[in-house]
Design a protein around this motif. Structure first.
Motif, PDB file in Angstrom:
ATOM      1  N   UNK A  85      -1.815  10.026  -7.268  1.00  0.00           N
ATOM      2  CA  UNK A  85      -2.058   8.586  -7.346  1.00  0.00           C
ATOM      3  C   UNK A  85      -0.796   7.863  -7.790  1.00  0.00           C
ATOM      4  N   UNK A  86      -0.132   8.387  -8.813  1.00  0.00           N
ATOM      5  CA  UNK A  86       1.099   7.758  -9.304  1.00  0.00           C
ATOM      6  C   UNK A  86       2.173   7.785  -8.231  1.00  0.00           C
ATOM      7  N   UNK A  87       2.248   8.896  -7.475  1.00  0.00           N
ATOM      8  CA  UNK A  87       3.248   8.993  -6.411  1.00  0.00           C
ATOM      9  C   UNK A  87       2.988   7.965  -5.309  1.00  0.00           C
ATOM     10  N   UNK A  88       1.727   7.777  -4.962  1.00  0.00           N
ATOM     11  CA  UNK A  88       1.388   6.788  -3.934  1.00  0.00           C
ATOM     12  C   UNK A  88       1.767   5.380  -4.408  1.00  0.00           C
ATOM     13  N   UNK A  89       1.461   5.061  -5.676  1.00  0.00           N
ATOM     14  CA  UNK A  89       1.809   3.750  -6.211  1.00  0.00           C
ATOM     15  C   UNK A  89       3.327   3.549  -6.233  1.00  0.00           C
ATOM     16  N   UNK A  90       4.059   4.578  -6.670  1.00  0.00           N
ATOM     17  CA  UNK A  90       5.520   4.476  -6.722  1.00  0.00           C
ATOM     18  C   UNK A  90       6.110   4.339  -5.325  1.00  0.00           C
ATOM     19  N   UNK A  91       5.550   5.089  -4.370  1.00  0.00           N
ATOM     20  CA  UNK A  91       6.054   5.000  -2.997  1.00  0.00           C
ATOM     21  C   UNK A  91       5.810   3.609  -2.423  1.00  0.00           C
ATOM     22  N   UNK A  92       4.629   3.035  -2.692  1.00  0.00           N
ATOM     23  CA  UNK A  92       4.343   1.682  -2.209  1.00  0.00           C
ATOM     24  C   UNK A  92       5.269   0.649  -2.820  1.00  0.00           C
ATOM     25  N   UNK A  93       5.574   0.819  -4.104  1.00  0.00           N
ATOM     26  CA  UNK A  93       6.472  -0.115  -4.775  1.00  0.00           C
ATOM     27  C   UNK A  93       7.885  -0.033  -4.193  1.00  0.00           C
ATOM     28  N   UNK A  94       8.408   1.191  -4.036  1.00  0.00           N
ATOM     29  CA  UNK A  94       9.762   1.362  -3.497  1.00  0.00           C
ATOM     30  C   UNK A  94       9.850   0.914  -2.044  1.00  0.00           C
ATOM     31  N   UNK A  95       8.794   1.191  -1.282  1.00  0.00           N
ATOM     32  CA  UNK A  95       8.782   0.779   0.127  1.00  0.00           C
ATOM     33  C   UNK A  95       8.823  -0.742   0.247  1.00  0.00           C
ATOM     34  N   UNK A  96       8.065  -1.420  -0.606  1.00  0.00           N
ATOM     35  CA  UNK A  96       8.066  -2.879  -0.563  1.00  0.00           C
ATOM     36  C   UNK A  96       9.411  -3.441  -1.004  1.00  0.00           C
ATOM     37  N   UNK A  97      10.003  -2.858  -2.052  1.00  0.00           N
ATOM     38  CA  UNK A  97      11.321  -3.328  -2.495  1.00  0.00           C
ATOM     39  C   UNK A  97      12.372  -3.107  -1.426  1.00  0.00           C
ATOM     40  N   UNK A  98      12.261  -2.010  -0.689  1.00  0.00           N
ATOM     41  CA  UNK A  98      13.241  -1.727   0.353  1.00  0.00           C
ATOM     42  C   UNK A  98      13.131  -2.643   1.552  1.00  0.00           C
ATOM     43  N   UNK A  99      11.995  -3.317   1.721  1.00  0.00           N
ATOM     44  CA  UNK A  99      11.811  -4.207   2.865  1.00  0.00           C
ATOM     45  C   UNK A  99      12.363  -5.619   2.610  1.00  0.00           C
ATOM     46  N   UNK A 100      12.789  -5.891   1.399  1.00  0.00           N
ATOM     47  CA  UNK A 100      13.238  -7.250   1.077  1.00  0.00           C
ATOM     48  C   UNK A 100      14.563  -7.531   1.772  1.00  0.00           C
ATOM     49  N   UNK A 101      14.512  -8.486   2.698  1.00  0.00           N
ATOM     50  CA  UNK A 101      15.706  -8.945   3.425  1.00  0.00           C
ATOM     51  C   UNK A 101      15.624 -10.460   3.545  1.00  0.00           C
ATOM     52  N   UNK A 102      16.684 -11.035   4.048  1.00  0.00           N
ATOM     53  CA  UNK A 102      16.741 -12.495   4.125  1.00  0.00           C
ATOM     54  C   UNK A 102      15.718 -13.048   5.105  1.00  0.00           C
ATOM     55  N   UNK A 103      15.406 -12.249   6.142  1.00  0.00           N
ATOM     56  CA  UNK A 103      14.495 -12.727   7.175  1.00  0.00           C
ATOM     57  C   UNK A 103      13.099 -12.099   7.075  1.00  0.00           C
ATOM     58  N   UNK A 104      12.829 -11.344   6.028  1.00  0.00           N
ATOM     59  CA  UNK A 104      11.517 -10.692   5.886  1.00  0.00           C
ATOM     60  C   UNK A 104      10.478 -11.708   5.405  1.00  0.00           C
ATOM     61  N   UNK A 105       9.379 -11.813   6.108  1.00  0.00           N
ATOM     62  CA  UNK A 105       8.326 -12.766   5.764  1.00  0.00           C
ATOM     63  C   UNK A 105       7.306 -12.085   4.835  1.00  0.00           C
ATOM     64  N   UNK A 106       7.600 -12.157   3.563  1.00  0.00           N
ATOM     65  CA  UNK A 106       6.743 -11.505   2.582  1.00  0.00           C
ATOM     66  C   UNK A 106       5.374 -12.163   2.500  1.00  0.00           C
TER      67      UNK A 106
END
Length: 403
Positions: A85-106
């Motif tokens: 469970x902790x790994x899934x939460x950490x993976x989701x957090x890192x994946x979302x942080x890695x998607x942050x770009x100037x043109x990403x529509x959060x």
């Protein structure tokens, strides 16, 4: 399986992800002259949702289906599950942080997560309804394997005996349910509807602000209090001043007692909903009717009530469903005697009362005397469904169409 550690970690990751996502979004914006496609807080919200939803979904799946794997190594290794469970939460957090770009529509990404949650909630509601119906169907089929359906639906005798040879005819219970509900609705619907018309069309703002909350207080009184009121006050009053002088009986527990008290309980269901529905009718319709020369009462009767009819029928249907499902008032006000009679001053009972009595105590769950409760419940479900279909027919038949 203890979940306190994963929940604490998920909360910590959500908080950290919220601030890290905003900080990263601002740093990306600072290094690029173009404007961010989404605000920093929208990136933070998307990161929180990406962290929490997959992890909590994994926990929910385990809670629902964990018993199927109770003998597996995963069930005997709670630390492995918590780590997953902790790994899934950490993976989701890192994946979302890695998607942050100037043109990403959060914002759009966060709305997709929220849409998924709404779809999940709708699915849970539908599956819950299906599960309730299927559970009743399965247990009812078990009941009819041991007891004749013709005796159940067409017998006029109700005499359960856990030693065997029981008479489990639904007709006396169904008659008591409909009789008491009819009396309650005959008392509550006119009073509630007239009260709604007065409050919405005639009462001043000051009177309305006082009277409507006083009526709605009735909806907040526990049904056991209504039952005690029926047992101590209404029942003896009807017996001493109506039943005995008119030769209808000497019992304080009667259909009339339960029906009248239940009607008092149903008044706010009818009045409050009808009042809100009548107030929703456009004022232009009233003004047009008055402008054509109609009186206020004619406007209410020929314009306002037809326009509000679908909502009023829904309010009456809600009151009817509430009356059919009531238990405590019937137990204390009408007694527990299963009989077929037209005398409103005799003690009778309802389907819900017998459902409770058949499932109460130390009984064999596989016996017909216990399984009959599910057949009774399924019958009530079908009756309520029929009421809904009938109300829909009435609404479509008499609804006024306006452009």
């Amino acid at each position: 399986m203890p979940l306190s550690l994963p929940l604490v970690v998920i909360l910590g990751l959500c908080l950290a992800g919220w601030f890290l996502a905003q900080s990263r979004a601002m740093s990306v914006s600072a290094g690029d002259r173009r404007k961010l496609a989404s605000l920093p807080r929208q990136h933070g919200l998307n990161t929180v949702l990406s962290t929490a939803i997959p992890a909590l979904g994994l926990i929910l799946v385990w809670m629902l289906f964990g018993r199927l794997f109770s003998d597996s190594w995963l069930a005997n290794s709670p630390l492995v599950f918590q780590g997953g469970v902790i790994a899934v939460a950490l993976a989701g957090c890192l994946w979302s942080l890695g998607r942050i770009r100037i043109d990403f529509r959060a914002r759009a990404a966060a709305e997709r997560w929220i849409k998924g949650l709404l779809i999940f909630a709708s699915t849970i509601a539908i599956l819950t309804t299906v599960g309730i119906v299927m559970s009743m169907l399965f247990e009812t089929s078990n009941f009819f394997r041991d007891y004749s359906w013709t005796d159940f639906f067409f017998s006029a005798e109700w005499s359960p005996n856990f030693r065997g040879d029981s008479a489990l005819g639904i007709l006396p219970l169904l008659w008591g349910t409909l009789y008491i509900s009819l009396i309650a609705l005959a008392f509550a619907v006119p009073i509630g509807l007239f009260a709604a018309i007065y409050l919405s069309e005639y009462a001043s703002v000051r009177v309305r602000s006082v009277v409507k909350p006083l009526i709605e207080i009735l909806a907040g009184i526990p049904t056991i209090v209504y039952g005690l009121f029926a047992l101590i006050t209404v029942g003896p009053f009807l017996r001493d001043y109506f039943a005995q002088p008119m030769g209808f009986g000497e019992s304080a527990s009667s259909v009339m007692t339960a029906g009248l008290v239940m009607g008092v309980m149903l008044i706010p269901f009818v009045s409050s909903l009808s009042d809100d529905i009548i107030n929703a009718v456009p004022q232009a319709m009233r003004d047009g009717s008055l402008g054509l020369g109609a009186t206020k009462s004619e406007t209410i009767r020929q314009v306002v009530i037809p326009a509000a009819l679908p909502g009023i029928v829904g309010a009456v249907l809600l009151a009817a469903s509430r009356a059919i499902g009531e238990t405590m008032i019937v137990v204390l006000g009408a007694g527990a005697a299963a009989r077929l009679s037209l005398n409103p001053f005799e003690a009778m009972t309802t389907v819900t009362v017998k459902i409770v009595s058949q499932l109460t105590g130390d009984t064999d769950f596989a016996s017909p005397e216990t399984l009959v409760a599910f057949a009774l419940g399924l019958t009530l479900f079908v009756i309520t469904l029929g009421l809904n279909v009938f109300a829909l027919f009435i609404v479509r038949r008499y609804r006024e169409q306006y452009e």
